[in-house]
Design a protein around this motif. Structure first.
Motif, PDB file in Angstrom:
ATOM      1  N   LEU A   1     -36.473  90.296 -24.013  1.00 15.11           N
ATOM      2  CA  LEU A   1     -36.272  88.874 -24.301  1.00 15.11           C
ATOM      3  C   LEU A   1     -35.418  88.647 -25.547  1.00 15.11           C
ATOM      4  O   LEU A   1     -35.771  89.097 -26.641  1.00 15.11           O
ATOM      5  N   ASP A   2     -34.318  87.929 -25.371  1.00 18.10           N
ATOM      6  CA  ASP A   2     -33.500  87.511 -26.505  1.00 18.10           C
ATOM      7  C   ASP A   2     -34.244  86.421 -27.286  1.00 18.10           C
ATOM      8  O   ASP A   2     -35.059  85.679 -26.718  1.00 18.10           O
TER       9      ASP A   2
ATOM     10  N   ILE B   1     -40.618  92.792 -25.122  1.00 16.62           N
ATOM     11  CA  ILE B   1     -39.798  93.537 -26.081  1.00 16.62           C
ATOM     12  C   ILE B   1     -38.669  92.608 -26.488  1.00 16.62           C
ATOM     13  O   ILE B   1     -37.872  92.193 -25.648  1.00 16.62           O
ATOM     14  N   LEU B   2     -38.610  92.254 -27.760  1.00 16.05           N
ATOM     15  CA  LEU B   2     -37.596  91.321 -28.236  1.00 16.05           C
ATOM     16  C   LEU B   2     -36.266  92.033 -28.457  1.00 16.05           C
ATOM     17  O   LEU B   2     -36.217  93.180 -28.899  1.00 16.05           O
ATOM     18  N   THR B   3     -35.175  91.322 -28.148  1.00 16.73           N
ATOM     19  CA  THR B   3     -33.825  91.831 -28.395  1.00 16.73           C
ATOM     20  C   THR B   3     -33.054  90.754 -29.139  1.00 16.73           C
ATOM     21  O   THR B   3     -33.026  89.607 -28.706  1.00 16.73           O
ATOM     22  N   THR B   4     -32.435  91.111 -30.256  1.00 14.79           N
ATOM     23  CA  THR B   4     -31.728  90.103 -31.038  1.00 14.79           C
ATOM     24  C   THR B   4     -30.764  90.762 -32.016  1.00 14.79           C
ATOM     25  O   THR B   4     -30.902  91.946 -32.332  1.00 14.79           O
TER      26      THR B   4
ATOM     27  N   ALA C   1     -36.939  82.598 -16.179  1.00 13.71           N
ATOM     28  CA  ALA C   1     -37.709  83.802 -16.490  1.00 13.71           C
ATOM     29  C   ALA C   1     -39.180  83.465 -16.688  1.00 13.71           C
ATOM     30  O   ALA C   1     -40.066  84.223 -16.256  1.00 13.71           O
ATOM     31  N   LEU C   2     -39.462  82.342 -17.327  1.00 15.19           N
ATOM     32  CA  LEU C   2     -40.840  81.925 -17.541  1.00 15.19           C
ATOM     33  C   LEU C   2     -41.552  81.692 -16.204  1.00 15.19           C
ATOM     34  O   LEU C   2     -42.724  82.080 -16.033  1.00 15.19           O
ATOM     35  N   MET C   3     -40.845  81.125 -15.251  1.00 12.09           N
ATOM     36  CA  MET C   3     -41.408  80.912 -13.922  1.00 12.09           C
ATOM     37  C   MET C   3     -41.721  82.258 -13.263  1.00 12.09           C
ATOM     38  O   MET C   3     -42.777  82.423 -12.639  1.00 12.09           O
TER      39      MET C   3
ATOM     40  N   GLN D   1     -40.477  80.547 -28.624  1.00  9.30           N
ATOM     41  CA  GLN D   1     -41.117  79.504 -27.815  1.00  9.30           C
ATOM     42  C   GLN D   1     -41.577  80.084 -26.479  1.00  9.30           C
ATOM     43  O   GLN D   1     -42.650  79.742 -25.975  1.00  9.30           O
ATOM     44  N   PHE D   2     -40.751  80.946 -25.903  1.00  6.91           N
ATOM     45  CA  PHE D   2     -41.091  81.618 -24.644  1.00  6.91           C
ATOM     46  C   PHE D   2     -42.393  82.403 -24.810  1.00  6.91           C
ATOM     47  O   PHE D   2     -43.283  82.358 -23.941  1.00  6.91           O
ATOM     48  N   LEU D   3     -42.514  83.142 -25.914  1.00  9.92           N
ATOM     49  CA  LEU D   3     -43.708  83.936 -26.170  1.00  9.92           C
ATOM     50  C   LEU D   3     -44.967  83.077 -26.179  1.00  9.92           C
ATOM     51  O   LEU D   3     -46.002  83.447 -25.626  1.00  9.92           O
TER      52      LEU D   3
END
Length: 244
Positions: A53-54, A76-79, A39-41, A64-66
């Motif tokens: 994003l989980d 938009i975070l999902t958790t 996803a980062l790529m 870390q992705f952020l």
């Protein structure tokens, strides 16, 4: 049209997000993945405007992705973990969705992203354009509950549920002639069920009014089971009973 990707280490979660994205006219699905590095790529290649994003992922956490993706897209975070909300907002995320995610809550988050990314032409100082109205689809008459393994889910029709008992981090769902045990909280399931006929009557119980055959003072009888209405829930419970 906003290009969206859904990132979660559980494929089932990405399928739910993909289905939600496809329902919203101003969103388009650019991809789903269980691999945050992939996803980062995609983000670095400019393939996404919005990332769902989980946070809890083994390869690379959402936080870390952020830090790595920076301002290249809106997130938009999902958790399932509300304790990460404050830290997420410190990274300027659009919204924070707590699992299980209801579609109306998802839609509000999508509209926020649309307003941020779609300013009126030639009026940069003006307020952002409001997202177009979207009609909510009818709520499903079933839900999926987690099984004994990570990616196993069982479909349960609302009409088959007699009552649900909370057992710390687990719940027991009682159906005619069957009992399902699933690793979810009673609070999580309560948000997925239509109210009524489902009502929380005790800190440990949700009951279906469709199967309630006797009310004797504060004691309910469903099938062969008796359940006491907790003091906290009595006023709301009997108000609904009188209205029906």
């Amino acid at each position: 049209m906003l290009r969206c990707i859904a990132v979660d280490d559980e494929a089932y979660a990405t399928r739910i997000l993909a289905a939600y994205i496809e329902k919203v006219p101003f969103l388009t699905l650019a991809g789903t993945t269980t691999k945050p590095l992939e996803a980062l790529m995609w983000v670095q290649e400019g393939r996404a405007d919005v990332v769902f994003l989980d946070i809890q992922m083994p390869e690379l956490t959402g936080l870390q992705f952020l830090k790595l993706c920076g301002p290249k897209c809106k997130v938009i975070l999902t958790t399932a973990y509300p304790e990460y909300a404050l830290e997420g907002y410190e990274h300027d995320v659009v919204d924070y969705l707590l699992k299980p995610i209801a579609f109306d809550r998802f839609l509000r988050a999508a509209q926020k992203a649309y307003a941020l990314l779609t300013p009126p032409a030639g009026a940069s100082a003006a307020p952002a354009l409001a997202a177009p109205p979207v009609s909510l689809p009818p709520s499903p008459n079933y839900m999926f509950v987690k099984g004994e393994s990570k990616n196993k889910f069982q479909r349960v029709a609302h009409a088959d549920i007699l009552y649900i008992e909370g057992l710390k981090n687990y719940v027991s769902i009682y159906l005619p002639g069957q009992r399902l045990v699933t690793y979810q909280s009673l609070r999580e399931l309560e948000t997925q069920l239509p109210q009524p006929p489902f009502l929380r009557v005790h800190k440990s119980y949700i009951v279906s009014l469709n199967y309630l055959r006797l009310i004797d003072d504060n004691t309910l009888t469903i099938g062969q089971e008796t359940i006491v209405v907790g003091e906290t829930y009595r006023e709301a419970f009997f108000k609904i009973i009188r209205e029906r």
